[in-house]
Design a protein around this motif. Sequence first.
Motif, mmCIF file in Angstrom:
data_model
loop_
_atom_site.group_PDB
_atom_site.id
_atom_site.type_symbol
_atom_site.label_atom_id
_atom_site.label_comp_id
_atom_site.label_asym_id
_atom_site.label_seq_id
_atom_site.Cartn_x
_atom_site.Cartn_y
_atom_site.Cartn_z
ATOM 1 N N LEU A 256 35.182 41.405 43.728
ATOM 2 C CA LEU A 256 36.349 41.637 42.878
ATOM 3 C C LEU A 256 37.321 40.484 43.063
ATOM 4 O O LEU A 256 37.692 40.140 44.182
ATOM 5 C CB LEU A 256 37.022 42.963 43.255
ATOM 6 C CG LEU A 256 36.140 44.206 43.143
ATOM 7 C CD1 LEU A 256 36.858 45.425 43.720
ATOM 8 C CD2 LEU A 256 35.761 44.461 41.687
ATOM 9 N N GLU B 64 42.690 38.598 40.712
ATOM 10 C CA GLU B 64 43.315 39.075 39.472
ATOM 11 C C GLU B 64 42.925 40.521 39.189
ATOM 12 O O GLU B 64 43.773 41.335 38.813
ATOM 13 C CB GLU B 64 42.906 38.187 38.303
ATOM 14 C CG GLU B 64 43.579 38.595 36.994
ATOM 15 C CD GLU B 64 43.236 37.676 35.841
ATOM 16 O OE1 GLU B 64 43.776 37.891 34.745
ATOM 17 O OE2 GLU B 64 42.431 36.747 36.039
ATOM 18 N N GLN B 65 41.659 40.856 39.370
ATOM 19 C CA GLN B 65 41.223 42.240 39.160
ATOM 20 C C GLN B 65 41.940 43.179 40.125
ATOM 21 O O GLN B 65 42.391 44.261 39.738
ATOM 22 C CB GLN B 65 39.712 42.345 39.364
ATOM 23 C CG GLN B 65 38.877 41.748 38.261
ATOM 24 C CD GLN B 65 37.396 41.801 38.583
ATOM 25 O OE1 GLN B 65 36.945 41.278 39.604
ATOM 26 N NE2 GLN B 65 36.617 42.441 37.716
ATOM 27 N N GLU C 237 45.681 43.583 39.131
ATOM 28 C CA GLU C 237 45.854 44.429 37.953
ATOM 29 C C GLU C 237 45.622 45.898 38.300
ATOM 30 O O GLU C 237 46.300 46.785 37.763
ATOM 31 C CB GLU C 237 44.890 43.994 36.851
ATOM 32 C CG GLU C 237 45.266 42.663 36.214
ATOM 33 C CD GLU C 237 44.262 42.228 35.167
ATOM 34 O OE1 GLU C 237 43.167 42.848 35.098
ATOM 35 O OE2 GLU C 237 44.555 41.271 34.438
ATOM 36 N N HIS C 238 44.669 46.160 39.184
ATOM 37 C CA HIS C 238 44.394 47.548 39.560
ATOM 38 C C HIS C 238 45.517 48.141 40.404
ATOM 39 O O HIS C 238 45.916 49.293 40.211
ATOM 40 C CB HIS C 238 43.083 47.627 40.338
ATOM 41 C CG HIS C 238 42.741 49.011 40.788
ATOM 42 N ND1 HIS C 238 42.216 49.962 39.947
ATOM 43 C CD2 HIS C 238 42.878 49.623 41.996
ATOM 44 C CE1 HIS C 238 42.026 51.084 40.605
ATOM 45 N NE2 HIS C 238 42.425 50.911 41.852
#
Length: 244
Positions: free
Chosen positions: A187, A190-191, A194-195
């Motif tokens: 992951l 950025e992922q 955002e989560h």
Amino acid sequence: MYGSVSEKPAPARGSGQHILVVDDESRIAELLSTTLELAGYRVGTAATGGEALDRVGRERPDLVILDVMLPDLDGFTVCRRLVAADENHPPVLFLTARDSLDSLVTGLGIGGNDYVTKPFRIAEVLARVQALLRTRTRRREEPPPRYADLLLDDTTRQARRGRRALELTPAEFRLLRYLLINAGQVLSKEQIGEHLWVADHRRYGDNAIEKLVSRLRHKVDETGPALIHTRRGFGYWLGRLASA
């Protein structure tokens, strides 16, 4: 700024679930009520801790959005009484000022599920509400997420590595859950951002994510084979190395 009704409305997400908003600032209560109703929820409000306890007992809401600072009982006392009164109490989303974050350790330890800091963004509140309600709905339908000897309990928001309890902050718990349900998958920062932080993720930056991962790795991998790994230039993943 606490939020604005001029923000682009989020798509409807609710299915008529009942949410109780507890805040003595009428401006905030009205903003949250209007936004949540537009998102498909039924909303009630309370301005004091005493009124909140009474309404929860009578109306059995699906979730409580609870300000920490109230004119009679503080939010932590209200949460503690909700937990004492009913083991199946509704999840609690705290609203708190940034300079009160340290005290949230107490609130989250007695049964609070998550928090949003003031000034908040409406998109973040909606995301937290949706996540808590989704967890409440499925927690009786799905086995708790786990990997090897790592187990997460969505009901109590606690984690264990074997017999060892992990003392995690809400952000650490969300990160560990995200890594766990995507076990074996790398992951990106950025992922992860955002989560964890929804609309606010860009202001936290890579450094904040690196520190968060470092703290979580220290707690999870303190004993036993390492489960949290770095793929340099790409991101982080949870799993066992082939040689482990």
